[in-house]
Scaffold this motif. Sequence first.
Motif, PDB file in Angstrom:
ATOM      1  N   HIS A  20     -45.200  44.708 -21.791  1.00 41.59           N
ATOM      2  CA  HIS A  20     -46.602  44.313 -21.719  1.00 41.59           C
ATOM      3  C   HIS A  20     -46.798  42.886 -22.213  1.00 41.59           C
ATOM      4  O   HIS A  20     -47.814  42.250 -21.927  1.00 41.59           O
ATOM      5  N   ALA A  27     -56.127  53.227 -16.402  1.00 42.65           N
ATOM      6  CA  ALA A  27     -54.910  53.385 -15.605  1.00 42.65           C
ATOM      7  C   ALA A  27     -55.052  54.559 -14.640  1.00 42.65           C
ATOM      8  O   ALA A  27     -54.655  54.474 -13.470  1.00 42.65           O
ATOM      9  N   GLN A  28     -55.637  55.646 -15.118  1.00 41.00           N
ATOM     10  CA  GLN A  28     -55.846  56.815 -14.265  1.00 41.00           C
ATOM     11  C   GLN A  28     -56.831  56.500 -13.142  1.00 41.00           C
ATOM     12  O   GLN A  28     -56.650  56.927 -11.993  1.00 41.00           O
ATOM     13  N   LEU A  40     -48.365  53.613 -17.103  1.00 39.43           N
ATOM     14  CA  LEU A  40     -48.356  52.313 -16.431  1.00 39.43           C
ATOM     15  C   LEU A  40     -47.263  52.237 -15.376  1.00 39.43           C
ATOM     16  O   LEU A  40     -47.480  51.697 -14.280  1.00 39.43           O
ATOM     17  N   LEU A  50     -54.823  47.899 -20.250  1.00 40.11           N
ATOM     18  CA  LEU A  50     -55.516  49.057 -19.698  1.00 40.11           C
ATOM     19  C   LEU A  50     -55.528  50.234 -20.670  1.00 40.11           C
ATOM     20  O   LEU A  50     -54.529  50.535 -21.323  1.00 40.11           O
ATOM     21  N   LEU A  55     -48.428  53.979 -12.374  1.00 38.57           N
ATOM     22  CA  LEU A  55     -49.385  53.135 -11.663  1.00 38.57           C
ATOM     23  C   LEU A  55     -48.668  52.048 -10.870  1.00 38.57           C
ATOM     24  O   LEU A  55     -48.984  51.807  -9.693  1.00 38.57           O
ATOM     25  N   LEU A  63     -52.280  42.923 -14.662  1.00 40.56           N
ATOM     26  CA  LEU A  63     -52.716  44.182 -15.265  1.00 40.56           C
ATOM     27  C   LEU A  63     -52.342  44.263 -16.743  1.00 40.56           C
ATOM     28  O   LEU A  63     -53.071  44.864 -17.534  1.00 40.56           O
ATOM     29  N   ARG A  68     -55.051  54.506 -10.422  1.00 36.45           N
ATOM     30  CA  ARG A  68     -54.179  55.375  -9.626  1.00 36.45           C
ATOM     31  C   ARG A  68     -55.001  56.209  -8.647  1.00 36.45           C
ATOM     32  O   ARG A  68     -54.618  56.389  -7.485  1.00 36.45           O
ATOM     33  N   ALA A 104     -52.978  52.620 -22.397  1.00 32.37           N
ATOM     34  CA  ALA A 104     -52.232  53.533 -21.530  1.00 32.37           C
ATOM     35  C   ALA A 104     -50.763  53.542 -21.931  1.00 32.37           C
ATOM     36  O   ALA A 104     -50.207  52.517 -22.341  1.00 32.37           O
TER      37      ALA A 104
END
Length: 247
Positions: A137, A228-229, A185, A223, A188, A218, A232, A180
């Motif tokens: 990240h 994140a959900q 991730l 997130l 995703l 991102l 998706r 997340a």
Amino acid sequence: MEPRPDLSHIRIVLVEPQEPMNVGAVARAMRNFGLSRLYVVNPHPRVGPPWAREAYWVAVHAEGILDGAVVTGSLLQALEGTRFVVATTGRPRELYPAPVVPAWEVPRHVLSVEGEVALVFGRETFGLTNEELDLAHLIGTIPTAPEQPSLNLAQAVVVFAYELYKGALANGEGEREELASTEALEALFADLGRYILEIGFTDPHRHPYAMRRLRRILHKARLSPGEAQLLRGLLHQSRYAMGKKDG
């Protein structure tokens, strides 16, 4: 007595270390700065486990960290359950998949995270691969003199561990942000990777470069699990709608 910051949610991850004394020196550096959780990915047979005696020679008063180290067969396994991953590198790359910051800026990103955090260090010979950096990240670097830019593995761990400890002492227990998980991730990014090929946004040759740019965007957003959900779900619904239209 000086307050002791709680860094128990932070794990140090070494990827394929080659030298036993480096692993022992890392354990000692961790204990110097209040870190206790060591993960080792696919170590060279001469390193261990069981850990070579040279590692114990160097791990002065940190033998318990070696004894409690978790050994995994892949970096993904070492990152299971994490919410934030910092990868370290000393080599310039053509394209980074995450924001790049110097070591002294890492604590403000890490100490605000609710949940597990990993700091990942690469091989003594060539560091982390681009694919391993993709899992991060944030990317941390240590500015050095151009005449001798590379640091020993344990030296690099010392610098980041010191910055974390200093940052925790200065800021105390602040408010933490739920992000997340690494698994969410990566799911995703897998969906996004398929989607941009299906819609012709990129081709297989340029796909890795496109994905690194999208990862960087991102990762900057930090997130939450719900975000994140949501993304998706948007991708899945878009694919469903395209299939329905084509049908």
